[in-house]
Motif scaffolding. Structure first.
Motif, PDB file in Angstrom:
ATOM      1  N   LEU B 233      11.414  40.764   9.548  1.00  0.00           N
ATOM      2  CA  LEU B 233       9.961  41.508  10.197  1.00  0.00           C
ATOM      3  C   LEU B 233       8.665  40.981  10.912  1.00  0.00           C
ATOM      4  N   LYS B 242      16.607  44.234  15.691  1.00  0.00           N
ATOM      5  CA  LYS B 242      16.424  44.313  13.978  1.00  0.00           C
ATOM      6  C   LYS B 242      17.431  44.485  13.490  1.00  0.00           C
ATOM      7  N   LYS B 246      14.913  44.921   7.200  1.00  0.00           N
ATOM      8  CA  LYS B 246      14.260  45.660   8.687  1.00  0.00           C
ATOM      9  C   LYS B 246      14.208  47.325   8.647  1.00  0.00           C
TER      10      LYS B 246
END
Lengths: 314, 296
Positions: B233, B242, B246
């Motif tokens: 995060l 990412k 997430k």
């Protein structure tokens, strides 16, 4: 024995021929092996902990330009803040309730799975399955189950007649905390069951036999043999669980984001919010140092209990 | 009379077992059912427990099968989440594999030193190791954030690889060390008498014999990074880095409303690897994680 991974070429004119390189390398060999790991661990875990302490002594808010020395100001303000104590209290409450529930349920399930029945191996594997689920998946799954209008929990309880109307499971602080504990328990229980099973199986069966010969009922056997023999496992789970409560984040992030009315804001979540939502690094660092100290205290307890005597690398 | 109590005991036992199995599996089943139900069925009260016409569009879209047609059937507004998901799978795999390799290679060397060699500071270091194993990520995250920012590694896979490797390393060392200890020392001595160096002895005798330890350490390290959300995060922002957790967390917060059908599909896909790994390595993982604390 000869160890020579960094053995220089022997050259009689150089100073280092005076050294016995085999011997030096032999002495240093363990450190060669340790070096990469130690560099990583010191650089990315131990140094940051001290660095964190440094940050906690600063007035350091990303929203306010500049930083200045604050001394223990961040800590003083923190200890005066009732929200800090409340979140510490919630962490403790979370730990205690989940420990009580998970130890009791874990032991019951383990006792059942310790019996002889068809498909025992499969059942044991199935019980451990939820433990493999990523915590964020667990969070979002239970968010869907708890969903007030279309969720499975409301639907099921309503159809079975347990509730008269649909409930808002995550809208009441007190209820939300317990719903999180339930969701968390579903995920972690299997691991505790396996721990209990392992120690149940390590109890020698002749103890039970002699108790049976002496006429002890199953309940008395349980109280006087099983429970005392499981004591180390109880302690292990107690400390492990307490330590883990300080890490609880994902499931709260997914289910309630600390709400409603801060009802599920445990200390770890508070540290996250202060730092990365309100961008108050000084204050966030102070909270994280408090967590680190608490974890260190519990870890010491843990190490004392289990690793001092027999399992230290020796 | 005896027969009767025996029978009731059996019935009681099997019904308890049934309750245990059902409560372990039911949420999984619901996750799968939701992922193949149509939107209308998902949003019905009371819930449709069994989908009348299961659809697999969401799986096809998230796994990139069937192209734009499938995506347009789900709704073009989900295009962004679908792209993010595909990137997330690749990022998670890459980061997980690299972090695991670092952990296992460096960790096995250190574990060997701890398990076999005598050296100054050994006790203290193994103590520190245990301590770092317990350290929660929040204790180190602020300095890591400042460091990663200073190094210009924000929103890169590299940052997460380094951080995940460091956070899994202590447990990897611990798990492998406890397995190394189970290999009899004589075998290693014999190898060295036959002319192996210590490093060769490690590679040729101990490693193969403590294969279970490797399996356990590899799985634990990989799962740690595959499942990690908190650090992801903070250190990732775009599709460039990412990870899957997430992306999944965004399914429930950021993107155009919450679409539980798509979220559950993503959840199922993200759950398959860890469950498979956990099933395959169950025995070793549990043994490894208990760290000899409970002898079983």
């Amino acid at each position: 024995m000869k160890v020579s991974i960094f053995k220089p070429r022997t050259d009689s004119r150089r100073w280092y021929t005076a050294l016995d390189w085999d011997k030096v390398n032999g002495k240093l060999f363990p450190y060669y092996l340790l070096a990469p790991s130690l560099i990583i661990i010191f650089g990315l875990t131990i140094y940051p902990i001290f660095y964190s302490f440094g940050v906690s002594l600063l007035n350091y808010n990303l929203l306010i330009p500049g930083k200045s020395f604050a001394g223990l100001g961040n800590y003083m303000r923190l200890f005066m803040d009732s929200e800090f104590w409340a979140s510490l209290g919630r962490t403790l409450y979370f730990a205690m309730v989940s420990i009580a529930v998970q130890i009791t349920l874990g032991m019951i399930v383990a006792l059942v799975l310790d019996q002889r029945f068809v498909g025992r191996g499969w059942t044991r594997a199935i019980v451990l399955l939820p433990w493999g689920v990523p915590t964020i998946v667990n969070g979002i799954l239970w968010k869907w189950i708890y969903q007030p209008n279309y969720g499975a929990l409301n639907g099921l309880l309503y159809q079975l007649g347990f509730i008269k109307q649909y409930m808002q499971w995550l809208s009441d602080p007190w209820l939300a905390m317990h719903m999180i504990i339930i969701a968390d328990t579903w995920k972690v229980l299997g691991f505790y069951v396996v721990l209990f099973l392992a120690s149940l199986q390590s109890i020698p069966s002749d103890i039970y036999e002699s108790a049976r010969v002496d006429g002890a009922s199953p309940i008395r056997q349980f109280i006087h043999i099983t429970l005392p023999m499981l004591r180390p496992t109880f302690l292990l789970i107690l400390v492990m669980r307490t330590l883990e409560t300080f890490r609880v984040f994902d499931i709260i992030y997914a289910l309630t984001q600390g709400g409603p009315a801060n009802g599920t804001k445990v200390i770890g979540y508070m540290a996250y919010e202060e730092t990365f939502r309100f961008l108050d690094f000084g204050r966030g660092a102070a909270v994280s140092i408090v967590i680190t100290l608490l974890v260190a205290a519990f870890s010491l307890l843990y190490i004392r209990m289990f690793f001092d005597r027999d399992v230290q690398f020796s | 009379m005896q027969l009767k109590t025996k029978l009731t005991n059996k019935v009681l036992l099997y019904s308890l077992v049934a309750v245990i199995i059902v409560s372990s599996i039911a949420p999984f089943v619901w996750m799968v059912i939701s992922s193949i139900s149509t939107d209308i069925e998902l949003l019905s009260t009371p819930p449709h427990w069994i989908p009348s016409s299961p659809i697999f569009d969401r799986y096809m879209a998230l796994l990139g099968i069937g192209g734009d047609r499938v995506v347009s059937r789900i709704g073009p507004s989900f295009q962004l989440s679908i792209t993010a998901f595909k990137c997330g799978v690749i990022n998670s795999l890459l980061i997980g594999i690299l972090a695991t390799i670092i952990c296992v290679v460096f960790g096995s060397l250190a574990a060997y030193a701890f398990a076999r060699l005598k050296f100054w500071g050994r006790e203290k270091l193994s103590f520190i190791l245990l301590g770092t194993r317990m350290t929660p990520p929040i204790s180190t995250v602020i300095p890591l954030y400042l460091m990663i920012k200073a190094l210009n590694l924000m929103d890169t896979r590299t940052a997460l690889v380094i951080i995940y490797a460091s956070s899994s390393l202590p447990i990897t060392i611990w798990v492998m060390g406890s397995f190394f200890q189970t290999v009899p020392k004589d075998i290693e001595d014999a190898a060295m008498i036959d002319g192996c160096s210590r490093l060769q002895a490690l590679v040729k005798t101990i490693l193969p014999l403590s294969a279970p330890g490797f399996v356990a350490a590899t799985i634990i390290a990989f799962l740690n990074s595959w499942n990690e959300l908190f650090l992801a995060l903070i250190f990732t922002q775009s599709n460039a880095s990412k990870t899957l957790p997430k992306v999944i967390s965004e399914f429930s917060t950021a993107f155009a409303g919450i679409d539980y059908g798509l979220a559950m599909t993503g959840a199922v896909i993200a759950t398959v690897p860890p469950i498979l790994l956990a099933l395959l390595g169950q025995k070793y993982i549990v043994k490894g994680l208990m760290g000899g604390a409970v002898k079983g």
